[in-house]
Design a protein around this motif. Structure first.
Motif, PDB file in Angstrom:
ATOM      1  N   SER A 219       0.851  -1.189   0.000  1.00 10.30           N
ATOM      2  CA  SER A 219       0.000   0.000   0.000  1.00 10.30           C
ATOM      3  C   SER A 219       0.890   1.244   0.000  1.00 10.30           C
ATOM      4  CB  SER A 219      -0.946  -0.001   1.201  1.00 10.30           C
ATOM      5  OG  SER A 219      -0.222   0.003   2.405  1.00 10.30           O
ATOM      6  N   VAL A 220       0.320   2.352  -0.414  1.00  8.24           N
ATOM      7  CA  VAL A 220       1.099   3.587  -0.560  1.00  8.24           C
ATOM      8  C   VAL A 220       0.462   4.705   0.254  1.00  8.24           C
ATOM      9  CG1 VAL A 220       1.914   5.335  -2.206  1.00  8.24           C
ATOM     10  CG2 VAL A 220       1.893   2.924  -2.859  1.00  8.24           C
ATOM     11  N   TRP A 221       1.286   5.395   1.049  1.00  7.61           N
ATOM     12  CA  TRP A 221       0.866   6.607   1.757  1.00  7.61           C
ATOM     13  C   TRP A 221       1.077   7.775   0.807  1.00  7.61           C
ATOM     14  CZ3 TRP A 221      -1.659   6.583   6.235  1.00  7.61           C
ATOM     15  CH2 TRP A 221      -1.550   5.460   7.050  1.00  7.61           C
ATOM     16  N   ILE A 222       0.127   8.693   0.811  1.00  8.47           N
ATOM     17  CA  ILE A 222       0.159   9.859  -0.075  1.00  8.47           C
ATOM     18  C   ILE A 222      -0.017  11.103   0.787  1.00  8.47           C
ATOM     19  CG2 ILE A 222      -0.948  10.989  -2.047  1.00  8.47           C
ATOM     20  CD1 ILE A 222      -2.126   8.102  -2.672  1.00  8.47           C
ATOM     21  N   GLY A 223       0.949  11.993   0.751  1.00 10.89           N
ATOM     22  CA  GLY A 223       0.861  13.247   1.490  1.00 10.89           C
ATOM     23  C   GLY A 223       0.454  14.366   0.558  1.00 10.89           C
ATOM     24  N   THR A 224      -0.708  14.971   0.806  1.00 11.93           N
ATOM     25  CA  THR A 224      -1.193  16.066  -0.033  1.00 11.93           C
ATOM     26  C   THR A 224      -1.227  17.352   0.778  1.00 11.93           C
ATOM     27  OG1 THR A 224      -3.580  16.007   0.435  1.00 11.93           O
ATOM     28  CG2 THR A 224      -2.721  14.372  -1.131  1.00 11.93           C
ATOM     29  N   TRP A 225      -1.678  18.408   0.155  1.00 10.25           N
ATOM     30  CA  TRP A 225      -1.750  19.696   0.825  1.00 10.25           C
ATOM     31  C   TRP A 225      -2.996  19.810   1.692  1.00 10.25           C
ATOM     32  CZ3 TRP A 225       2.363  22.083   1.680  1.00 10.25           C
ATOM     33  CH2 TRP A 225       2.404  23.428   2.009  1.00 10.25           C
ATOM     34  N   SER A 226      -3.814  18.729   1.754  1.00  6.87           N
ATOM     35  CA  SER A 226      -5.010  18.793   2.583  1.00  6.87           C
ATOM     36  C   SER A 226      -5.224  17.558   3.440  1.00  6.87           C
ATOM     37  CB  SER A 226      -6.261  18.991   1.711  1.00  6.87           C
ATOM     38  OG  SER A 226      -6.532  17.819   0.967  1.00  6.87           O
ATOM     39  N   SER A 227      -4.416  16.512   3.248  1.00  4.22           N
ATOM     40  CA  SER A 227      -4.651  15.281   4.009  1.00  4.22           C
ATOM     41  C   SER A 227      -3.520  14.277   3.828  1.00  4.22           C
ATOM     42  CB  SER A 227      -5.971  14.640   3.582  1.00  4.22           C
ATOM     43  OG  SER A 227      -5.939  14.336   2.211  1.00  4.22           O
ATOM     44  N   LEU A 228      -3.568  13.281   4.688  1.00  4.61           N
ATOM     45  CA  LEU A 228      -2.694  12.117   4.601  1.00  4.61           C
ATOM     46  C   LEU A 228      -3.581  10.967   4.137  1.00  4.61           C
ATOM     47  CD1 LEU A 228      -0.013  10.657   5.188  1.00  4.61           C
ATOM     48  CD2 LEU A 228      -0.839  10.333   7.535  1.00  4.61           C
ATOM     49  N   CYS A 229      -3.231  10.347   3.012  1.00  8.98           N
ATOM     50  CA  CYS A 229      -4.068   9.302   2.433  1.00  8.98           C
ATOM     51  C   CYS A 229      -3.293   7.997   2.318  1.00  8.98           C
ATOM     52  CB  CYS A 229      -4.547   9.712   1.040  1.00  8.98           C
ATOM     53  SG  CYS A 229      -5.507  11.229   0.992  1.00  8.98           S
ATOM     54  N   ARG A 230      -4.052   6.903   2.259  1.00  8.64           N
ATOM     55  CA  ARG A 230      -3.445   5.579   2.070  1.00  8.64           C
ATOM     56  C   ARG A 230      -4.217   4.854   0.985  1.00  8.64           C
ATOM     57  NH1 ARG A 230      -4.386   0.427   4.121  1.00  8.64           N
ATOM     58  NH2 ARG A 230      -2.536  -0.880   4.159  1.00  8.64           N
ATOM     59  N   LYS A 231      -3.488   4.431  -0.054  1.00  7.93           N
ATOM     60  CA  LYS A 231      -4.073   3.655  -1.136  1.00  7.93           C
ATOM     61  C   LYS A 231      -3.642   2.207  -0.946  1.00  7.93           C
ATOM     62  CE  LYS A 231      -4.304   2.988  -6.101  1.00  7.93           C
ATOM     63  NZ  LYS A 231      -4.507   1.578  -5.914  1.00  7.93           N
ATOM     64  N   PRO A 232      -4.601   1.282  -0.810  1.00 12.54           N
ATOM     65  CA  PRO A 232      -4.227  -0.113  -0.622  1.00 12.54           C
ATOM     66  C   PRO A 232      -3.546  -0.685  -1.868  1.00 12.54           C
ATOM     67  CG  PRO A 232      -6.625   0.161  -0.601  1.00 12.54           C
ATOM     68  CD  PRO A 232      -6.028   1.500  -0.811  1.00 12.54           C
ATOM     69  N   ALA A 233      -2.752  -1.731  -1.672  1.00 10.08           N
ATOM     70  CA  ALA A 233      -2.139  -2.418  -2.810  1.00 10.08           C
ATOM     71  C   ALA A 233      -3.247  -3.017  -3.662  1.00 10.08           C
ATOM     72  CB  ALA A 233      -1.198  -3.504  -2.311  1.00 10.08           C
ATOM     73  N   GLY A 234      -3.061  -3.044  -4.956  1.00 14.46           N
ATOM     74  CA  GLY A 234      -4.096  -3.575  -5.840  1.00 14.46           C
ATOM     75  C   GLY A 234      -5.280  -2.640  -5.891  1.00 14.46           C
ATOM     76  N   SER A 235      -6.471  -3.211  -5.835  1.00 12.37           N
ATOM     77  CA  SER A 235      -7.662  -2.370  -5.872  1.00 12.37           C
ATOM     78  C   SER A 235      -8.130  -2.078  -4.452  1.00 12.37           C
ATOM     79  CB  SER A 235      -8.771  -3.067  -6.663  1.00 12.37           C
ATOM     80  OG  SER A 235      -9.124  -4.269  -6.019  1.00 12.37           O
ATOM     81  N   GLY A 236      -8.961  -1.105  -4.329  1.00 12.62           N
ATOM     82  CA  GLY A 236      -9.487  -0.727  -3.018  1.00 12.62           C
ATOM     83  C   GLY A 236      -9.589   0.772  -2.909  1.00 12.62           C
TER      84      GLY A 236
END
Length: 124
Positions: A25-42
């Motif tokens: 899974s990948v953590w994504i740091g944006t200018w408005s939030s901290l997000c997590r995208k799971p590996a594969g779909s989700g």
């Protein structure tokens, strides 16, 4: 190539930082939030002020040796998610300036932080 967008659940496309978990899974740091995208779909999951992130303007991310996620913000917060708890360091607690640019963990487990006011080492 796969591209993330608002329709994919990323609330703000000004992305400043990325970090990968051991599970892919990948953590994504944006200018408005901290997000997590799971590996594969989700679905992408995001955290902001309403979920306890004091300053959601994420500038840097680091997966530390203990399995936690260290993040820096433009507003002077260095936070850590993971065991044992969320921990934050702000200018009021010794961070020398209100903007964190990058974080790095050394071999001893200490975290090095670059800020608009200089370099800081936080013992691990």
């Amino acid at each position: 190539a796969e591209v993330g967008s608002v329709k994919d659940g990323i609330p703000y496309l000004d992305v400043h930082a990325l970090a990968e978990n051991e599970d892919g899974s990948v953590w994504i740091g944006t200018w408005s939030s901290l997000c997590r995208k799971p590996a594969g779909s989700g679905a992408v999951r995001c955290w902001g002020v309403g979920e306890g992130i004091m300053d959601p303007r994420i500038t840097s991310l680091l997966r530390d040796g203990a399995g936690g996620l260290v993040f820096g913000t433009s507003g002077g917060v260095l936070g850590r998610l993971g065991s044992p708890r969320v921990r934050s360091i702000t200018p009021a607690q010794g961070l020398p300036a209100p903007a964190v640019f990058s974080v790095l963990e050394d071999r001893q487990g200490d975290v090095w932080i670059t800020t608009s006011g200089g370099l800081v080492r936080a013992p691990g």
